[in-house]
Scaffold this motif. Structure first.
Motif, PDB file in Angstrom:
ATOM      1  N   LYS A   1       0.822  -1.211   0.000  1.00 38.59           N
ATOM      2  CA  LYS A   1       0.000   0.000   0.000  1.00 38.59           C
ATOM      3  C   LYS A   1       0.856   1.261   0.000  1.00 38.59           C
ATOM      4  O   LYS A   1       0.495   2.252  -0.606  1.00 38.59           O
ATOM      5  N   LYS A   2       1.995   1.223   0.694  1.00 36.88           N
ATOM      6  CA  LYS A   2       2.888   2.378   0.731  1.00 36.88           C
ATOM      7  C   LYS A   2       3.622   2.553  -0.591  1.00 36.88           C
ATOM      8  O   LYS A   2       4.146   3.612  -0.879  1.00 36.88           O
ATOM      9  N   GLY A   3       3.662   1.508  -1.393  1.00 42.06           N
ATOM     10  CA  GLY A   3       4.337   1.603  -2.686  1.00 42.06           C
ATOM     11  C   GLY A   3       5.820   1.332  -2.592  1.00 42.06           C
ATOM     12  O   GLY A   3       6.591   1.884  -3.353  1.00 42.06           O
ATOM     13  N   ASN A   4       6.227   0.487  -1.679  1.00 42.46           N
ATOM     14  CA  ASN A   4       7.640   0.163  -1.533  1.00 42.46           C
ATOM     15  C   ASN A   4       8.064  -1.026  -2.380  1.00 42.46           C
ATOM     16  O   ASN A   4       9.251  -1.285  -2.515  1.00 42.46           O
TER      17      ASN A   4
ATOM     18  N   GLU B   1       0.094   8.670  -1.259  1.00 43.21           N
ATOM     19  CA  GLU B   1      -1.329   9.000  -1.166  1.00 43.21           C
ATOM     20  C   GLU B   1      -1.676  10.140  -2.127  1.00 43.21           C
ATOM     21  O   GLU B   1      -2.709  10.127  -2.782  1.00 43.21           O
ATOM     22  N   PHE B   2      -0.793  11.137  -2.190  1.00 40.03           N
ATOM     23  CA  PHE B   2      -1.002  12.267  -3.102  1.00 40.03           C
ATOM     24  C   PHE B   2      -1.020  11.799  -4.551  1.00 40.03           C
ATOM     25  O   PHE B   2      -1.883  12.193  -5.339  1.00 40.03           O
TER      26      PHE B   2
ATOM     27  N   VAL C   1      -3.898  10.454  -9.696  1.00 49.19           N
ATOM     28  CA  VAL C   1      -4.255   9.494 -10.745  1.00 49.19           C
ATOM     29  C   VAL C   1      -5.748   9.189 -10.696  1.00 49.19           C
ATOM     30  O   VAL C   1      -6.377   9.012 -11.740  1.00 49.19           O
ATOM     31  N   SER C   2      -6.329   9.160  -9.506  1.00 53.78           N
ATOM     32  CA  SER C   2      -7.763   8.864  -9.403  1.00 53.78           C
ATOM     33  C   SER C   2      -8.609   9.952 -10.056  1.00 53.78           C
ATOM     34  O   SER C   2      -9.728   9.680 -10.508  1.00 53.78           O
ATOM     35  N   TYR C   3      -8.097  11.182 -10.142  1.00 59.74           N
ATOM     36  CA  TYR C   3      -8.828  12.259 -10.806  1.00 59.74           C
ATOM     37  C   TYR C   3      -8.966  12.012 -12.309  1.00 59.74           C
ATOM     38  O   TYR C   3      -9.834  12.578 -12.943  1.00 59.74           O
ATOM     39  N   VAL C   4      -8.092  11.185 -12.865  1.00 60.18           N
ATOM     40  CA  VAL C   4      -8.195  10.849 -14.285  1.00 60.18           C
ATOM     41  C   VAL C   4      -9.495  10.086 -14.528  1.00 60.18           C
ATOM     42  O   VAL C   4     -10.149  10.270 -15.545  1.00 60.18           O
ATOM     43  N   GLY C   5      -9.871   9.239 -13.586  1.00 59.66           N
ATOM     44  CA  GLY C   5     -11.112   8.480 -13.684  1.00 59.66           C
ATOM     45  C   GLY C   5     -10.897   7.138 -14.348  1.00 59.66           C
ATOM     46  O   GLY C   5     -10.164   7.026 -15.328  1.00 59.66           O
ATOM     47  N   ALA C   6     -11.566   6.129 -13.816  1.00 60.48           N
ATOM     48  CA  ALA C   6     -11.427   4.762 -14.330  1.00 60.48           C
ATOM     49  C   ALA C   6     -11.870   4.655 -15.785  1.00 60.48           C
ATOM     50  O   ALA C   6     -11.264   3.932 -16.579  1.00 60.48           O
ATOM     51  N   GLU C   7     -12.901   5.397 -16.157  1.00 59.63           N
ATOM     52  CA  GLU C   7     -13.385   5.327 -17.549  1.00 59.63           C
ATOM     53  C   GLU C   7     -12.373   5.915 -18.529  1.00 59.63           C
ATOM     54  O   GLU C   7     -12.264   5.482 -19.666  1.00 59.63           O
ATOM     55  N   ASN C   8     -11.589   6.900 -18.088  1.00 62.13           N
ATOM     56  CA  ASN C   8     -10.566   7.494 -18.952  1.00 62.13           C
ATOM     57  C   ASN C   8      -9.281   6.670 -18.996  1.00 62.13           C
ATOM     58  O   ASN C   8      -8.487   6.822 -19.918  1.00 62.13           O
ATOM     59  N   LEU C   9      -9.086   5.816 -17.997  1.00 58.42           N
ATOM     60  CA  LEU C   9      -7.907   4.956 -18.001  1.00 58.42           C
ATOM     61  C   LEU C   9      -8.093   3.766 -18.939  1.00 58.42           C
ATOM     62  O   LEU C   9      -7.118   3.104 -19.294  1.00 58.42           O
TER      63      LEU C   9
ATOM     64  N   GLN D   1      -3.418   0.203 -16.523  1.00 62.30           N
ATOM     65  CA  GLN D   1      -3.208   0.199 -15.081  1.00 62.30           C
ATOM     66  C   GLN D   1      -2.129   1.223 -14.745  1.00 62.30           C
ATOM     67  O   GLN D   1      -1.121   1.312 -15.454  1.00 62.30           O
ATOM     68  N   VAL D   2      -2.339   1.969 -13.668  1.00 67.20           N
ATOM     69  CA  VAL D   2      -1.363   2.960 -13.232  1.00 67.20           C
ATOM     70  C   VAL D   2      -0.842   2.551 -11.857  1.00 67.20           C
ATOM     71  O   VAL D   2      -1.613   2.293 -10.943  1.00 67.20           O
ATOM     72  N   VAL D   3       0.491   2.467 -11.762  1.00 65.86           N
ATOM     73  CA  VAL D   3       1.156   2.118 -10.521  1.00 65.86           C
ATOM     74  C   VAL D   3       1.986   3.323 -10.100  1.00 65.86           C
ATOM     75  O   VAL D   3       2.702   3.889 -10.925  1.00 65.86           O
ATOM     76  N   VAL D   4       1.855   3.737  -8.839  1.00 64.38           N
ATOM     77  CA  VAL D   4       2.620   4.886  -8.370  1.00 64.38           C
ATOM     78  C   VAL D   4       3.594   4.446  -7.278  1.00 64.38           C
ATOM     79  O   VAL D   4       3.299   3.553  -6.484  1.00 64.38           O
ATOM     80  N   ARG D   5       4.754   5.072  -7.291  1.00 66.24           N
ATOM     81  CA  ARG D   5       5.774   4.828  -6.278  1.00 66.24           C
ATOM     82  C   ARG D   5       6.345   6.172  -5.854  1.00 66.24           C
ATOM     83  O   ARG D   5       6.583   7.044  -6.688  1.00 66.24           O
ATOM     84  N   SER D   6       6.560   6.301  -4.573  1.00 64.40           N
ATOM     85  CA  SER D   6       7.164   7.504  -4.027  1.00 64.40           C
ATOM     86  C   SER D   6       8.662   7.279  -3.911  1.00 64.40           C
ATOM     87  O   SER D   6       9.100   6.281  -3.349  1.00 64.40           O
ATOM     88  N   GLY D   7       9.421   8.192  -4.479  1.00 65.68           N
ATOM     89  CA  GLY D   7      10.872   8.083  -4.437  1.00 65.68           C
ATOM     90  C   GLY D   7      11.482   9.177  -5.289  1.00 65.68           C
ATOM     91  O   GLY D   7      10.769   9.968  -5.908  1.00 65.68           O
ATOM     92  N   SER D   8      12.787   9.210  -5.338  1.00 68.21           N
ATOM     93  CA  SER D   8      13.468  10.252  -6.094  1.00 68.21           C
ATOM     94  C   SER D   8      13.889   9.742  -7.468  1.00 68.21           C
ATOM     95  O   SER D   8      14.619   8.752  -7.561  1.00 68.21           O
TER      96      SER D   8
END
Length: 193
Positions: free
Chosen positions: A24-27, A73-74, A79-87, A91-98
């Motif tokens: 869930k944290k995206g690690n 979370e941000f 990505v959720s603002y894009v909307g499932a119908e527009n995706l 599939q979109v996977v997000v990871r926090s990092g540099s």
């Protein structure tokens, strides 16, 4: 016997809970190849993901992996603002990092992506934004090979030659305001364009 069994169940439950929390944290590492990797964050993220989803639709969908120095979370919310119908079926996977750290680039499997897109930051000066893009391209140079190519968004057209010089991999530089200016001139010169 019952105490040992209860202890084992509690240990296994704790381990599973830790793994679920890490996911869930995206690690966790993205185990993909032939996906699109987006490095960095800007207001262009949402429309870019939507356009990639449209392009992926003809191939039956695809995967987009986003790596940015923002909380997970941000990024999920953006990505959720894009909307499932527009995706569509992407599939979109997000990871926090540099994006400046090769180890974090490995988390999203940047070396096996069909395309790596480096976004410019519109919240800082053009010089600072382009410097971060250049450092990100240098971080990508840590990989001996990339399966795909790099598309780097710049804010200053004068930095295009510099970034092409430092990249070890095929790269295309896009300067949005320069491109939009040329497009507007073409539209002004030709009616109904």
């Amino acid at each position: 016997g019952m105490i040992i069994c209860g202890f084992m169940v509690s240990v296994i439950t704790d381990l599973v809970a830790e793994k679920v929390a890490a996911v869930k944290k995206g690690n966790s590492h993205v185990i993909e190849a032939g996906h699109t990797a987006i490095l960095g964050y800007s207001a262009n993220l949402r429309p870019l993901v939507a356009q990639i989803a449209i392009a992926n639709e003809s191939e039956g969908g695809g995967v987009v992996a986003v790596l940015a120095s923002r909380p997970n979370e941000f990024l999920h919310k953006e990505v959720s603002y894009v909307g499932a119908e527009n995706l569509r079926s992407t599939q979109v996977v997000v990871r926090s990092g540099s994006p400046l750290v090769p180890r974090d680039l490995e988390v999203i499997a940047a070396s096996t992506a069909k395309c790596v897109i480096v976004l410019a930051d519109n919240e800082v000066s053009a010089e600072e934004s382009d410097a971060v893009v250049m450092r990100t391209v240098l971080a990508l140079s840590a990989f001996d090979t990339l399966d795909g190519h790099i598309v780097a968004e710049l804010r200053d057209v004068d930095n295009r030659d510099h970034i092409q010089l430092i990249s070890r991999h095929p790269i295309e530089c896009v300067v949005a305001h320069d491109f939009i200016g040329r497009l507007m001139i073409q539209c002004a010169r030709q009616r109904d364009l």
